[in-house]
Structures are given as C-alpha cells and as structure tokens.
Motif scaffolding. Structure first.
Motif, PDB file in Angstrom:
ATOM      1  N   GLN A 101      33.397  46.335  24.952  1.00 18.88           N
ATOM      2  CA  GLN A 101      34.327  47.182  24.196  1.00 18.88           C
ATOM      3  C   GLN A 101      35.735  47.119  24.767  1.00 18.88           C
ATOM      4  N   GLU A 117      50.882  46.440  21.123  1.00 19.99           N
ATOM      5  CA  GLU A 117      50.194  45.578  20.160  1.00 19.99           C
ATOM      6  C   GLU A 117      49.095  46.335  19.430  1.00 19.99           C
ATOM      7  N   ILE A 118      48.373  47.169  20.162  1.00 17.87           N
ATOM      8  CA  ILE A 118      47.280  47.906  19.527  1.00 17.87           C
ATOM      9  C   ILE A 118      47.828  48.894  18.494  1.00 17.87           C
ATOM     10  N   ILE A 120      36.251  48.700  13.660  1.00 16.94           N
ATOM     11  CA  ILE A 120      37.329  48.084  14.430  1.00 16.94           C
ATOM     12  C   ILE A 120      38.385  49.123  14.807  1.00 16.94           C
ATOM     13  N   ASN A 155      37.251  51.282  17.630  1.00 17.92           N
ATOM     14  CA  ASN A 155      37.354  50.622  18.921  1.00 17.92           C
ATOM     15  C   ASN A 155      38.801  50.581  19.408  1.00 17.92           C
ATOM     16  N   ALA A 156      39.707  50.306  18.493  1.00 20.28           N
ATOM     17  CA  ALA A 156      41.123  50.291  18.878  1.00 20.28           C
ATOM     18  C   ALA A 156      41.548  51.664  19.384  1.00 20.28           C
ATOM     19  N   ARG A 165      40.484  52.373  22.896  1.00 17.77           N
ATOM     20  CA  ARG A 165      41.268  51.699  23.922  1.00 17.77           C
ATOM     21  C   ARG A 165      42.539  52.460  24.291  1.00 17.77           C
TER      22      ARG A 165
END
Lengths: 219, 219
Positions: free
Chosen positions: B63, B86-87, B153, B156-157, B160
């Motif tokens: 992950q 970027e995320i 997705i 998960n982003a 982070r």
DNA sequence: ATATTGTAAATTGGATCCAATATATGCATA
DNA sequence: TATGCATATATTGGATCCAATTTACAATAT
C-alpha cells in the motif's frame, strides 16, 4: 580499484522472486481466471517452504491479481467486463494526463527508444511478444513525465488487464490499428504537441476498450 | 428465527486485524515518519506470533505505507513534498471524475448523509475527528459513482497523505475554508450540477495542496 | 582521542511443526 | 438411487525454531 557497487540490502528475497514469477504468469495468462494457487505446490516448484509463497500471495492480493478466502486459499482474480471497462476509462484519464506531462520534458533518448519499440512492435511476428512491446512503447513515452506516483498506479492498472490487452491485440485488426495509433502518438510526441498526444492516447485506450468489449460480448 | 447471516470465510484473520491497526496508526500519525516497526514488539502487543505481523507489514508495504529493507526491517514510509504534491494532483484528477459520475446517479439517501457529515464536521470541536469527518463527507459523495475501481485507488491515495490532510485542516483557516468549499460542493450535488461539483472538487483539492505546501516550505 | 576489528546481541528471513478449517470419501439408511 | 452422516485427507493459518544479516559495543592499535 574499480567496482560496480551493488546495494545488497535491495537484493530480492525469495518472496520477491516467487511474487514476480506468479505475477508474470498471471498477467500473461499462463494462470487462468479462477485457477487456485496451492501454497504447497508452488513451494515445491521453487524449492522453498510455504512462507515466502504466502508472502508472495498476499502481495498479489494487495495488487488485486488474486483473491483469497480464509482457509480456502487464493485463486487468480477474475474480472467482470464492467470492471475491465472501468479500468480502461481510468487508464484513459490518467495516461492522458501522464503523457501530456511527459511530452513537455521528453528527452531525445526517450523519443529514440520509443521509436525503436514502435518498430520492433511493427516487425515482430510473435503474438506473445506484442503485449510486452506494446507496454514498453507506452511506458517509454511516459517515463519522463516526472510523475512516479501516477506511473505506479498506471502499471498496476495495466497488470490487471494485461491478459485482455493481449487478446485485443490479436483480434482481427487489433495490431494494425495499434500500429497506426501508436505512430500518430509518437509523431505528436516528437513534434512536442502535448495536448494532441494526450488526446490521441485517450482515444487509443478508449478505442481498445470498445473493441475489446464488443469482442467479449459477442462470445 | 431471524439471523443476520455472516460469511465466515470472509472473517478477518489475525493478519488483517494487525494490518488495520497499523494502517490506522500510520494514517493518523500515531506512528511517525521513519519510525521502525519491530515485528517482535508488535507481535507481543497483539498477543500473537511474528507470522501475522509479517503478513500485515507486507500488506502495508504494497500500500506504500511502509518501506522495508531486507534484514533491516520496515519503517513508516516518509513522503517527500514533491510526492505529496503529485498525490494531490492525482486526487484532483480522479476525484473530479468520480464526483461527476456520482452526481448523475446520487440517491436521496446519500445526499442526506453527506449533509449530515457536513454538519457534524462544522460543529465538531475535536480536531482529531475532523480528518475522519472530512474523509467521510467526500466518500459519501463518491459512493454512488458506480466506479469501485476508482474509489479503491482514491482511498489508497488518501491513506498516503491522510496525516498531511489532518495537518492542513488544523492550519489557521484550514477548517473554515474546508467548510465553505464543502458547502459549495454539496449544493452543486443537490442541484444535480455534475460538472460544477467536479470543478469545485478539483479546486478544493488543489487549494488544499497549495495551502499545505506553503506551510511545509515555511517550516 | 580516533579509527578499526572482533564479538555478542538484536532483528529479520525462511523452515518446520501444530491447529483450525475445508473438501473428499465411504458407509448407512430411507 | 439418493441423502445424510462420520471419518479421512488436504489445505490453509499461526507458532516455534533455526539461519542469515545487521547493529551495538568492547577491545585494540595507531
């Protein structure tokens, strides 16, 4: 003294090796949808114990390449046409963005390499190699985007549908069409036309999607 | 007799429990950047052996929440400002698309729940709860998108960068601003204006990004 | 004092063993 | 024959053990 240093701490563990082998087998379709992964059997194949195999399987599960049920084990993840379609849409969205960023900073080196991939793709007669070359072509074009996070996500999305992409390439005019579309994208990149490259990429992906879904339904 | 059936084969394993606990601790910032995860220590904490702990750690690594080095172990993944940026860009791209799809098929139920989340967010005085409520608000708005892959997705982003989002909310006017922007998004959804909702969402995310990066640089 | 080497302790990776659960097989019974 | 039950086998999940490697530290030399 001149030595090529190697960072030992990054060498692959047994689990990594097993993971890569299974991943490859799944995305290339050697392991079919729904096929069970027996820990014991795999362990024997790799001359190891079940522990690294289990680790590899949990990695595959996190990647969405296998699904597991407690006490029943792991099977190669099957994927519904709906989800295939969604992943193609997702790819169109993200890869369009990625290639746009990449064109704006693409090195001469990358352009040359991309053209090489394209030519290799055109001249290869081995259907099994098409999938790799296709993927390599796209990846080369994305490389310079400076968007590693996006690239990781794209790679994972590609893993999930690689089998179907290969099938799509082998459809009647799948490869010829890919060839033409790749060429257009490549030329847009070489001309520095970022927005055009993005648009062509999106259409390329969505075209592959409809073509593939038509095929899936007809069966 | 009326029983709520439970699919036993989907009950959580020890590894799942450890994984969830560690995941929560990491995204809430209880485990700091770079902090090592000792298998033995964690195993003792959960009254179990190292095997499920190792499994949990490999899940976290997949992950992107921890990074591991062979024979050295796992540490909570630190994340460079560049990658945070970027995320956020990635989120703006994907969440914009997701909310657009969701508005077009949003149920009355979801709209009501979103408004509840928004009100709870506004009235809550517990800074620690803000992060959860914020996330829940967005998730509720995305729920009906019919895009489960995209949602996975996005989640998960969010995992982070959750820590940084929480920090951003606690900035001077972070919460007030989130409140206003959430309200605008909510109203666009209630009015069925999909494209507007998408646009507001994108701007909401990119605004949070610049505000957060400014803060990170100033330190 | 600093650097270097050797050794012990700590930690992770992998193998083996046991427990929990699922699947297959055979037998009895209607 | 078909159905249900009991047992045996296979398989996975978790615990314990050993090996490989790193880290901490003390001893030694410069």
């Amino acid at each position: 003294m001149k030595l090529q240093p190697v960072d030992i701490s990054k060498t692959a563990s047994v689990a990594d090796i097993v993971f890569e082998a299974l991943r490859k087998a799944i995305i290339e379709g050697d392991l079919k949808d729904g096929e069970p992964l027996r820990q014991d059997e795999i362990a024997r194949l790799f001359n190891t114990s079940r522990i690294p195999v289990r680790e590899a399987i949990t990695m595959l599960e996190q990647q969405g390449l296998v699904t597991t049920q407690r006490y029943k084990g792991a099977v190669v993840a099957s994927i519904a046409p709906d989800e295939v379609a969604e992943i193609f849409d997702f790819r169109a969205l993200v890869e369009g963005t990625v290639i746009k960023a990449a064109v704006e900073r693409m090195s001469e080196e990358s352009r040359r390499k991309a053209r090489q991939c394209h030519e290799a793709f055109s001249s290869s007669t081995d259907p099994m190699a098409w999938g790799d070359l296709n993927r390599q072509f796209h990846y080369t074009l994305y490389q310079d985007s400076g968007l590693p996070y996006h690239l990781g996500i794209v790679n994972n999305a590609l893993d999930r549908i690689d089998r179907y992409l290969r099938a799509q390439l082998m459809l009647s005019n799948g490869r010829a069409r890919a060839h033409d579309e790749h060429l257009a994208i490549l030329e847009a990149c070489e001309a520095g036309k970022a927005e055009l490259a993005a648009d062509l990429t999106r259409r390329h992906i969505l075209g592959a999607k409809t073509s593939l879904l038509d095929h899936l339904k007809r069966k």
